[in-house]
Design a protein around this motif. Structure first.
Motif, PDB file in Angstrom:
ATOM      1  N   LEU A 244      29.851  59.137  35.624  1.00 61.22           N
ATOM      2  CA  LEU A 244      29.270  57.854  35.255  1.00 61.22           C
ATOM      3  C   LEU A 244      30.185  56.690  35.645  1.00 61.22           C
ATOM      4  O   LEU A 244      29.732  55.709  36.236  1.00 61.22           O
ATOM      5  CB  LEU A 244      28.994  57.818  33.751  1.00 61.22           C
ATOM      6  N   THR A 245      31.465  56.786  35.327  1.00 61.67           N
ATOM      7  CA  THR A 245      32.374  55.685  35.644  1.00 61.67           C
ATOM      8  C   THR A 245      32.638  55.582  37.146  1.00 61.67           C
ATOM      9  O   THR A 245      32.786  54.486  37.679  1.00 61.67           O
ATOM     10  CB  THR A 245      33.707  55.802  34.870  1.00 61.67           C
ATOM     11  N   PHE A 246      32.638  56.713  37.831  1.00 60.19           N
ATOM     12  CA  PHE A 246      32.775  56.692  39.289  1.00 60.19           C
ATOM     13  C   PHE A 246      31.610  55.933  39.910  1.00 60.19           C
ATOM     14  O   PHE A 246      31.792  55.137  40.830  1.00 60.19           O
ATOM     15  CB  PHE A 246      32.845  58.125  39.836  1.00 60.19           C
ATOM     16  N   ASN A 247      30.412  56.160  39.398  1.00 57.55           N
ATOM     17  CA  ASN A 247      29.231  55.462  39.912  1.00 57.55           C
ATOM     18  C   ASN A 247      29.267  53.965  39.627  1.00 57.55           C
ATOM     19  O   ASN A 247      28.572  53.192  40.286  1.00 57.55           O
ATOM     20  CB  ASN A 247      27.952  56.085  39.344  1.00 57.55           C
ATOM     21  N   GLU A 248      30.072  53.548  38.662  1.00 52.36           N
ATOM     22  CA  GLU A 248      30.257  52.123  38.362  1.00 52.36           C
ATOM     23  C   GLU A 248      31.385  51.518  39.207  1.00 52.36           C
ATOM     24  O   GLU A 248      31.694  50.347  39.076  1.00 52.36           O
ATOM     25  CB  GLU A 248      30.569  51.916  36.870  1.00 52.36           C
ATOM     26  N   GLY A 249      32.024  52.337  40.044  1.00 50.62           N
ATOM     27  CA  GLY A 249      33.073  51.837  40.932  1.00 50.62           C
ATOM     28  C   GLY A 249      34.488  52.142  40.482  1.00 50.62           C
ATOM     29  O   GLY A 249      35.449  51.704  41.115  1.00 50.62           O
ATOM     30  N   ALA A 250      34.647  52.876  39.386  1.00 51.38           N
ATOM     31  CA  ALA A 250      35.990  53.196  38.897  1.00 51.38           C
ATOM     32  C   ALA A 250      36.628  54.289  39.750  1.00 51.38           C
ATOM     33  O   ALA A 250      35.937  55.132  40.330  1.00 51.38           O
ATOM     34  CB  ALA A 250      35.917  53.664  37.442  1.00 51.38           C
ATOM     35  N   VAL A 251      37.934  54.244  39.804  1.00 54.36           N
ATOM     36  CA  VAL A 251      38.704  55.333  40.393  1.00 54.36           C
ATOM     37  C   VAL A 251      38.946  56.317  39.251  1.00 54.36           C
ATOM     38  O   VAL A 251      39.421  55.934  38.190  1.00 54.36           O
ATOM     39  CB  VAL A 251      40.051  54.839  40.958  1.00 54.36           C
ATOM     40  N   VAL A 252      38.586  57.560  39.458  1.00 53.32           N
ATOM     41  CA  VAL A 252      38.672  58.561  38.401  1.00 53.32           C
ATOM     42  C   VAL A 252      39.839  59.496  38.684  1.00 53.32           C
ATOM     43  O   VAL A 252      40.001  59.981  39.800  1.00 53.32           O
ATOM     44  CB  VAL A 252      37.349  59.355  38.290  1.00 53.32           C
ATOM     45  N   ILE A 253      40.657  59.712  37.648  1.00 53.44           N
ATOM     46  CA  ILE A 253      41.823  60.579  37.772  1.00 53.44           C
ATOM     47  C   ILE A 253      41.746  61.622  36.663  1.00 53.44           C
ATOM     48  O   ILE A 253      41.563  61.273  35.494  1.00 53.44           O
ATOM     49  CB  ILE A 253      43.131  59.776  37.621  1.00 53.44           C
ATOM     50  N   GLY A 254      41.878  62.878  37.023  1.00 46.91           N
ATOM     51  CA  GLY A 254      41.899  63.942  36.034  1.00 46.91           C
ATOM     52  C   GLY A 254      43.140  63.842  35.167  1.00 46.91           C
ATOM     53  O   GLY A 254      44.186  63.350  35.595  1.00 46.91           O
ATOM     54  N   SER A 255      43.038  64.304  33.936  1.00 47.24           N
ATOM     55  CA  SER A 255      44.144  64.179  32.987  1.00 47.24           C
ATOM     56  C   SER A 255      45.400  64.897  33.459  1.00 47.24           C
ATOM     57  O   SER A 255      46.505  64.356  33.371  1.00 47.24           O
ATOM     58  CB  SER A 255      43.715  64.701  31.613  1.00 47.24           C
ATOM     59  N   ARG A 256      45.250  66.111  33.963  1.00 49.07           N
ATOM     60  CA  ARG A 256      46.440  66.846  34.426  1.00 49.07           C
ATOM     61  C   ARG A 256      47.071  66.176  35.642  1.00 49.07           C
ATOM     62  O   ARG A 256      48.301  66.116  35.763  1.00 49.07           O
ATOM     63  CB  ARG A 256      46.073  68.293  34.735  1.00 49.07           C
ATOM     64  N   ALA A 257      46.251  65.659  36.544  1.00 49.20           N
ATOM     65  CA  ALA A 257      46.771  64.956  37.717  1.00 49.20           C
ATOM     66  C   ALA A 257      47.514  63.688  37.297  1.00 49.20           C
ATOM     67  O   ALA A 257      48.560  63.351  37.863  1.00 49.20           O
ATOM     68  CB  ALA A 257      45.635  64.610  38.671  1.00 49.20           C
TER      69      ALA A 257
END
Length: 165
Positions: free
Chosen positions: A111-124
């Motif tokens: 959902l946030t990626f579709n809003e233009g956010a850069v998404v980072i996994g917690s472990r990464a």
């Protein structure tokens, strides 16, 4: 464009072994350790970090938000999840900020990626923080060595001047 990081606090706590171990002692201890880590990282990258904790299961909870060191800390209100808070912020601020969302929640990530956010996994993200701390430590060690060499060279120079008098 300015950047902001939105971090699902409990999600990040569960992604890190040391934070999970601190949670075995107390949830408060784990939160404080996470906040210390994020505060240092915020200073290092010079970006605003907002850490959000779920408060949705607490009856009559009106939520709470405050500043601490380099962070904004949010406890969501009753019936509001950290996910919904992050989704709303991502949507509302997308035109003013580059939003980074840190979570392992797949629906949230999409959902946030579709809003233009850069998404980072917690472990990464945890790995990124540890890498930056290691780099900072190495840079500090090199600086100390350079200062020691400069001091030694200066001392040698002064000694030679003294001996040549």
């Amino acid at each position: 464009m300015k950047s902001r990081y939105y971090v699902d606090g409990y999600n990040l706590i569960h992604a890190d072994k040391a934070l999970r171990e601190a949670m075995d002692i107390s949830l408060e201890e784990a939160r404080l350790n996470l906040e210390d880590m994020l505060s240092g990282y915020s200073k290092y990258i010079d970006k605003k970090i907002v850490v959000i904790y779920d408060g949705h299961m607490v009856k009559d909870n009106r939520g709470e938000s405050y500043e601490k060191d380099e962070l904004t800390i949010v406890f969501t209100k009753e019936n509001e999840t950290a996910d919904s808070y992050i989704e709303r912020a991502s949507y509302e601020l997308a035109d003013r900020y580059q939003i980074y969302v840190v979570t392992n929640d797949l629906a949230e990530r999409n959902l946030t990626f579709n809003e233009g956010a850069v998404v980072i996994g917690s472990r990464a993200f945890i790995a990124k923080i540890h890498d930056s701390l290691n780099l900072e430590k190495k840079m500090h060690e090199r600086k100390m060595i350079r200062e020691e060499v400069a001091y030694t060279n200066d001392l040698q120079s002064q000694l030679l001047k003294w001996l040549n008098k």
